[in-house]
Motif scaffolding. Structure first.
Motif, mmCIF file in Angstrom:
data_model
loop_
_atom_site.group_PDB
_atom_site.id
_atom_site.type_symbol
_atom_site.label_atom_id
_atom_site.label_comp_id
_atom_site.label_asym_id
_atom_site.label_seq_id
_atom_site.Cartn_x
_atom_site.Cartn_y
_atom_site.Cartn_z
ATOM 1 N N SER A 208 -0.532 -16.505 -9.657
ATOM 2 C CA SER A 208 -1.975 -16.525 -9.846
ATOM 3 C C SER A 208 -2.568 -15.227 -9.337
ATOM 4 N N GLU A 209 -3.690 -14.856 -9.937
ATOM 5 C CA GLU A 209 -4.424 -13.703 -9.448
ATOM 6 C C GLU A 209 -5.202 -14.149 -8.219
ATOM 7 N N ILE A 210 -5.177 -13.341 -7.178
ATOM 8 C CA ILE A 210 -5.929 -13.671 -5.979
ATOM 9 C C ILE A 210 -6.824 -12.493 -5.599
ATOM 10 N N SER A 211 -7.871 -12.798 -4.887
ATOM 11 C CA SER A 211 -8.778 -11.778 -4.383
ATOM 12 C C SER A 211 -8.104 -11.061 -3.217
ATOM 13 N N ILE A 212 -8.267 -9.767 -3.158
ATOM 14 C CA ILE A 212 -7.680 -8.999 -2.066
ATOM 15 C C ILE A 212 -8.214 -9.501 -0.729
ATOM 16 N N GLY A 213 -9.487 -9.857 -0.691
ATOM 17 C CA GLY A 213 -10.090 -10.372 0.531
ATOM 18 C C GLY A 213 -9.526 -11.706 0.984
ATOM 19 N N ASN A 214 -8.902 -12.465 0.078
ATOM 20 C CA ASN A 214 -8.315 -13.752 0.422
ATOM 21 C C ASN A 214 -6.843 -13.671 0.790
ATOM 22 N N ALA A 215 -6.264 -12.480 0.711
ATOM 23 C CA ALA A 215 -4.851 -12.308 1.053
ATOM 24 C C ALA A 215 -4.688 -12.335 2.573
ATOM 25 N N ASN A 216 -3.484 -12.651 3.039
ATOM 26 C CA ASN A 216 -3.248 -12.683 4.482
ATOM 27 C C ASN A 216 -3.290 -11.258 5.052
ATOM 28 N N ASP A 217 -3.295 -11.157 6.370
ATOM 29 C CA ASP A 217 -3.464 -9.864 7.035
ATOM 30 C C ASP A 217 -2.371 -8.862 6.662
ATOM 31 N N ALA A 218 -1.123 -9.332 6.581
ATOM 32 C CA ALA A 218 -0.017 -8.430 6.252
ATOM 33 C C ALA A 218 -0.177 -7.858 4.840
ATOM 34 N N VAL A 219 -0.598 -8.678 3.907
ATOM 35 C CA VAL A 219 -0.795 -8.215 2.531
ATOM 36 C C VAL A 219 -1.979 -7.247 2.471
ATOM 37 N N GLN A 220 -3.044 -7.548 3.195
ATOM 38 C CA GLN A 220 -4.191 -6.637 3.213
ATOM 39 C C GLN A 220 -3.813 -5.281 3.813
ATOM 40 N N GLU A 221 -2.973 -5.286 4.829
ATOM 41 C CA GLU A 221 -2.507 -4.028 5.418
ATOM 42 C C GLU A 221 -1.683 -3.236 4.397
ATOM 43 N N PHE A 222 -0.827 -3.926 3.676
ATOM 44 C CA PHE A 222 -0.037 -3.294 2.613
ATOM 45 C C PHE A 222 -0.956 -2.688 1.549
ATOM 46 N N ILE A 223 -1.996 -3.408 1.150
ATOM 47 C CA ILE A 223 -2.916 -2.916 0.122
ATOM 48 C C ILE A 223 -3.695 -1.705 0.623
ATOM 49 N N GLU A 224 -4.103 -1.725 1.885
ATOM 50 C CA GLU A 224 -4.798 -0.561 2.443
ATOM 51 C C GLU A 224 -3.935 0.690 2.349
ATOM 52 N N TYR A 225 -2.635 0.519 2.567
ATOM 53 C CA TYR A 225 -1.710 1.643 2.440
ATOM 54 C C TYR A 225 -1.567 2.065 0.976
ATOM 55 N N ALA A 226 -1.422 1.088 0.088
ATOM 56 C CA ALA A 226 -1.099 1.372 -1.312
ATOM 57 C C ALA A 226 -2.296 1.798 -2.152
ATOM 58 N N GLU A 227 -3.499 1.369 -1.789
ATOM 59 C CA GLU A 227 -4.633 1.593 -2.681
ATOM 60 C C GLU A 227 -5.173 3.023 -2.665
ATOM 61 N N VAL A 228 -4.566 3.922 -1.926
ATOM 62 C CA VAL A 228 -5.051 5.297 -1.888
ATOM 63 C C VAL A 228 -4.653 6.084 -3.136
ATOM 64 N N LYS A 229 -3.754 5.508 -3.950
ATOM 65 C CA LYS A 229 -3.388 6.160 -5.207
ATOM 66 C C LYS A 229 -3.057 5.099 -6.256
ATOM 67 N N ASN A 230 -3.221 5.462 -7.511
ATOM 68 C CA ASN A 230 -2.891 4.546 -8.601
ATOM 69 C C ASN A 230 -1.393 4.263 -8.593
ATOM 70 N N GLY A 231 -1.031 3.063 -9.016
ATOM 71 C CA GLY A 231 0.378 2.749 -9.116
ATOM 72 C C GLY A 231 0.657 1.265 -9.192
ATOM 73 N N ASN A 232 1.957 0.959 -9.226
ATOM 74 C CA ASN A 232 2.466 -0.403 -9.336
ATOM 75 C C ASN A 232 3.245 -0.699 -8.064
ATOM 76 N N TYR A 233 2.816 -1.708 -7.333
ATOM 77 C CA TYR A 233 3.384 -1.977 -6.019
ATOM 78 C C TYR A 233 3.863 -3.419 -5.913
ATOM 79 N N LEU A 234 4.939 -3.609 -5.167
ATOM 80 C CA LEU A 234 5.499 -4.936 -4.936
ATOM 81 C C LEU A 234 5.607 -5.154 -3.432
#
Length: 147
Positions: free
Chosen positions: A24-50
């Motif tokens: 399911s698609e989820i809101s970034i704000g609803n993700a757990n802390d570890a996932v939000q930390e990962f997104i903060e790292y990854a969102e500085v550039k375009n790309g595909n992240y797992l």
């Protein structure tokens, strides 16, 4: 249009009754802390992240928010998953628009995939073409098939 419809029908048939995973698609704000930390790292550039959160939960973060002046904006219109034995296939439709300010388009998406099985390989397809994840975080036992 027929090609896209055929692809969607094929993906639905492949995933139809499979109870080994859900997504399911989820809101970034609803993700757990570890996932939000990962997104903060990854969102500085375009790309595909797992991101692998344990052995059976994973997150796919696709970022197209940065637009080079003169180019069309990238947005994402569809997401699907199918499994074949020990391989998980992730399908994303990527499209383009010259209207950078269209707030209805998804320039960044986060999907959570819950699995029952453990998959050795995860393939990523954008518009039906195999591509690699730009970066993978989490479980070191994952084998990614690079095209």
């Amino acid at each position: 249009m027929k090609k896209r419809l055929s692809l969607i029908v094929l993906m639905l048939l492949l995933t139809g009754c499979n109870s080994d995973f859900s997504f399911s698609e989820i809101s970034i704000g609803n993700a757990n802390d570890a996932v939000q930390e990962f997104i903060e790292y990854a969102e500085v550039k375009n790309g595909n992240y797992l991101y692998l959160d344990g052995e059976k939960n994973m997150y796919v973060f696709i970022n197209g928010i940065y637009v080079t002046q003169g180019n069309d904006a990238v947005y994402f219109s569809d997401f699907n998953v199918s499994a074949q034995q020990d391989t998980l296939n992730v399908f994303i439709n990527q499209e383009y628009d010259s209207d950078y300010s269209n707030t209805k388009l998804k320039y960044q998406v986060l999907y959570k995939i819950k699995t029952v099985e453990k998959y050795d390989t995860i393939n990523l397809f954008i518009n039906g073409k195999p591509v690699s994840f730009d970066e993978i975080f989490g479980n070191e036992q994952l084998i990614v098939y690079e095209m």
